[in-house]
Design a protein around this motif. Structure first.
Motif, PDB file in Angstrom:
ATOM      1  N   GLY A   1      -4.222   7.390   1.877  1.00 42.39           N
ATOM      2  CA  GLY A   1      -3.987   6.456   0.777  1.00 42.39           C
ATOM      3  C   GLY A   1      -2.921   5.463   1.190  1.00 42.39           C
ATOM      4  O   GLY A   1      -3.003   4.850   2.248  1.00 42.39           O
ATOM      5  N   SER A   2      -1.876   5.336   0.384  1.00 46.06           N
ATOM      6  CA  SER A   2      -0.798   4.390   0.698  1.00 46.06           C
ATOM      7  C   SER A   2       0.337   5.034   1.501  1.00 46.06           C
ATOM      8  O   SER A   2       1.318   4.372   1.813  1.00 46.06           O
ATOM      9  CB  SER A   2      -0.229   3.793  -0.597  1.00 46.06           C
ATOM     10  OG  SER A   2       0.362   4.819  -1.374  1.00 46.06           O
ATOM     11  N   ILE A   3       0.198   6.309   1.837  1.00 49.22           N
ATOM     12  CA  ILE A   3       1.253   7.025   2.565  1.00 49.22           C
ATOM     13  C   ILE A   3       1.032   6.874   4.067  1.00 49.22           C
ATOM     14  O   ILE A   3      -0.057   7.122   4.570  1.00 49.22           O
ATOM     15  CB  ILE A   3       1.261   8.519   2.189  1.00 49.22           C
ATOM     16  CG1 ILE A   3       1.498   8.685   0.693  1.00 49.22           C
ATOM     17  CG2 ILE A   3       2.322   9.261   2.996  1.00 49.22           C
ATOM     18  CD1 ILE A   3       1.248  10.100   0.202  1.00 49.22           C
ATOM     19  N   LYS A   4       2.096   6.465   4.761  1.00 44.61           N
ATOM     20  CA  LYS A   4       2.035   6.300   6.213  1.00 44.61           C
ATOM     21  C   LYS A   4       3.117   7.160   6.851  1.00 44.61           C
ATOM     22  O   LYS A   4       4.286   7.082   6.464  1.00 44.61           O
ATOM     23  CB  LYS A   4       2.260   4.842   6.604  1.00 44.61           C
ATOM     24  CG  LYS A   4       1.246   3.893   6.031  1.00 44.61           C
ATOM     25  CD  LYS A   4       1.639   2.460   6.339  1.00 44.61           C
ATOM     26  CE  LYS A   4       0.762   1.489   5.580  1.00 44.61           C
ATOM     27  NZ  LYS A   4       1.247   0.119   5.717  1.00 44.61           N
TER      28      LYS A   4
ATOM     29  N   ASP B   1       7.646   1.625   3.475  1.00 44.26           N
ATOM     30  CA  ASP B   1       6.466   1.265   4.260  1.00 44.26           C
ATOM     31  C   ASP B   1       5.899   2.484   4.981  1.00 44.26           C
ATOM     32  O   ASP B   1       4.699   2.704   5.001  1.00 44.26           O
ATOM     33  CB  ASP B   1       6.813   0.174   5.273  1.00 44.26           C
ATOM     34  CG  ASP B   1       5.607  -0.226   6.091  1.00 44.26           C
ATOM     35  OD1 ASP B   1       4.741  -0.924   5.530  1.00 44.26           O
ATOM     36  OD2 ASP B   1       5.513   0.200   7.258  1.00 44.26           O
ATOM     37  N   HIS B   2       6.772   3.276   5.596  1.00 41.39           N
ATOM     38  CA  HIS B   2       6.325   4.483   6.292  1.00 41.39           C
ATOM     39  C   HIS B   2       7.496   5.431   6.453  1.00 41.39           C
ATOM     40  O   HIS B   2       8.648   5.055   6.258  1.00 41.39           O
ATOM     41  CB  HIS B   2       5.709   4.155   7.660  1.00 41.39           C
ATOM     42  CG  HIS B   2       6.704   3.642   8.662  1.00 41.39           C
ATOM     43  ND1 HIS B   2       7.061   2.307   8.742  1.00 41.39           N
ATOM     44  CD2 HIS B   2       7.430   4.277   9.621  1.00 41.39           C
ATOM     45  CE1 HIS B   2       7.947   2.148   9.705  1.00 41.39           C
ATOM     46  NE2 HIS B   2       8.207   3.331  10.258  1.00 41.39           N
TER      47      HIS B   2
ATOM     48  N   SER C   1       9.133  -1.014  -1.596  1.00 44.60           N
ATOM     49  CA  SER C   1       8.556   0.311  -1.394  1.00 44.60           C
ATOM     50  C   SER C   1       8.961   0.815  -0.017  1.00 44.60           C
ATOM     51  O   SER C   1       9.533   0.075   0.783  1.00 44.60           O
ATOM     52  CB  SER C   1       7.025   0.273  -1.493  1.00 44.60           C
ATOM     53  OG  SER C   1       6.485  -0.455  -0.409  1.00 44.60           O
TER      54      SER C   1
ATOM     55  N   GLU D   1      -2.243   8.091   8.181  1.00 42.86           N
ATOM     56  CA  GLU D   1      -2.250   7.542   6.828  1.00 42.86           C
ATOM     57  C   GLU D   1      -3.105   8.399   5.911  1.00 42.86           C
ATOM     58  O   GLU D   1      -4.085   9.008   6.343  1.00 42.86           O
ATOM     59  CB  GLU D   1      -2.830   6.124   6.813  1.00 42.86           C
ATOM     60  CG  GLU D   1      -1.989   5.099   7.491  1.00 42.86           C
ATOM     61  CD  GLU D   1      -2.582   3.691   7.400  1.00 42.86           C
ATOM     62  OE1 GLU D   1      -3.639   3.498   6.758  1.00 42.86           O
ATOM     63  OE2 GLU D   1      -1.985   2.780   7.988  1.00 42.86           O
TER      64      GLU D   1
END
Length: 122
Positions: free
Chosen positions: A53-56, A9-10, A7, A51
């Motif tokens: 959720g899972s978005i950085k 990561d950021h 995925s 951030e």
């Protein structure tokens, strides 16, 4: 080769030096991300981390800043129409783009001119 990418990561965006307050306002009040504390070993570099959720998203500062007008993160949202209403109440302009089959999407810029795509799959 026995590896795979799992995925992202950021995503890192850049901003001019000493613009952390503008970044903080945009990412927390406009995009509704939360600010997260950077590790102390990186805090002297400037910039901020956010951030949702899972978005950085990391916003780093540069001495010779040039905004990314083509390269961009694409953030998937649920209820794009409500997000557009939110942007309008905050007086944030955006451009609608219906060219991607199966998606409704808009583009906006952060305070420094970096392009950000927001999309909702139909």
């Amino acid at each position: 080769m026995n590896f795979i990418f799992k995925s992202i990561d950021h995503y890192q965006l850049a901003s001019p030096k000493n613009t952390e307050d503008q970044s903080r306002k945009f990412f927390t009040e406009i995009l509704m991300f939360r600010e997260v504390k950077k590790p102390s070993s990186l805090s002297s570099n400037g910039g901020l981390w956010f951030e949702s959720g899972s978005i950085k998203i990391h916003v780093g500062t540069e001495d010779h800043f040039i905004p990314a007008r083509k390269a961009h993160p694409a953030l998937e949202v649920e209820n794009l129409n409500e997000f557009k209403q939110h942007l309008m109440t905050k007086h944030i302009s955006f451009t609608e783009d219906g060219r991607l089959p199966g998606a409704n999407r808009i583009y906006l810029s952060d305070p420094f001119g970096n392009r950000i795509e927001i999309l909702e799959w139909k």
